[in-house]
Scaffold this motif. Sequence first.
Motif, PDB file in Angstrom:
ATOM      1  N   VAL A 153      -8.146   4.146   0.752  1.00 34.15           N
ATOM      2  CA  VAL A 153      -6.808   3.571   0.804  1.00 34.15           C
ATOM      3  C   VAL A 153      -6.226   3.605  -0.599  1.00 34.15           C
ATOM      4  N   SER A 192      -4.647  -2.360   6.589  1.00 34.95           N
ATOM      5  CA  SER A 192      -4.312  -0.943   6.698  1.00 34.95           C
ATOM      6  C   SER A 192      -5.208  -0.213   7.704  1.00 34.95           C
ATOM      7  N   MET A 198       0.846  -1.166   0.000  1.00 32.54           N
ATOM      8  CA  MET A 198       0.000   0.000   0.000  1.00 32.54           C
ATOM      9  C   MET A 198       0.895   1.234   0.000  1.00 32.54           C
TER      10      MET A 198
END
Length: 174
Positions: A43, A158, A1
């Motif tokens: 995200v 996350s 990410m």
Amino acid sequence: MAAKLSQPMKWVVLAAITGVSVFGIPIIGPTHEVVAQDRSPIVDVRTGDPEMNAAIARARGSLPTFWASYDAPKPSETGHSLKAHFSTRKGGEHIWIAEIKKLPNGSYSGVFANEPRDLPGKRAGDEVKFAEADISDWMFMRNGKIVGGETIKPLLKSMPKADADALRARMEQP
């Protein structure tokens, strides 16, 4: 990410239709009632992320499960929603779409279930049209549990642990 890659994709973690509290913010009621409250976490995921691409492939491969429920839902099945990809100047954004309708020309329509972040002039609740090739995920609720939502699973890592655990508990197959 990563947020600073050349081609990030924005992923809304969860649609307003689920009634889940995300990051401590309760999301309740039909989509049109939560437009002003939408704070669904976003995200950034790079376009080539293998885990996300595998999740998209699983979701697309299981679309017949979604359409079977959509076409003949059981009383316990509600809130049918698709996640679709929209191209943006910053790469792209995947957004949950509620109030899905099949159109005669083979495309689909619905309303943004979340506030778009990179689509200027577009808001949660706005009508949108998209093609089957744009679909990146699907979900619906069955007996209060999320069915589908493959692209949610890679995003759980996350999130704060308590929020991710609460969301996993709401998924039919965590």
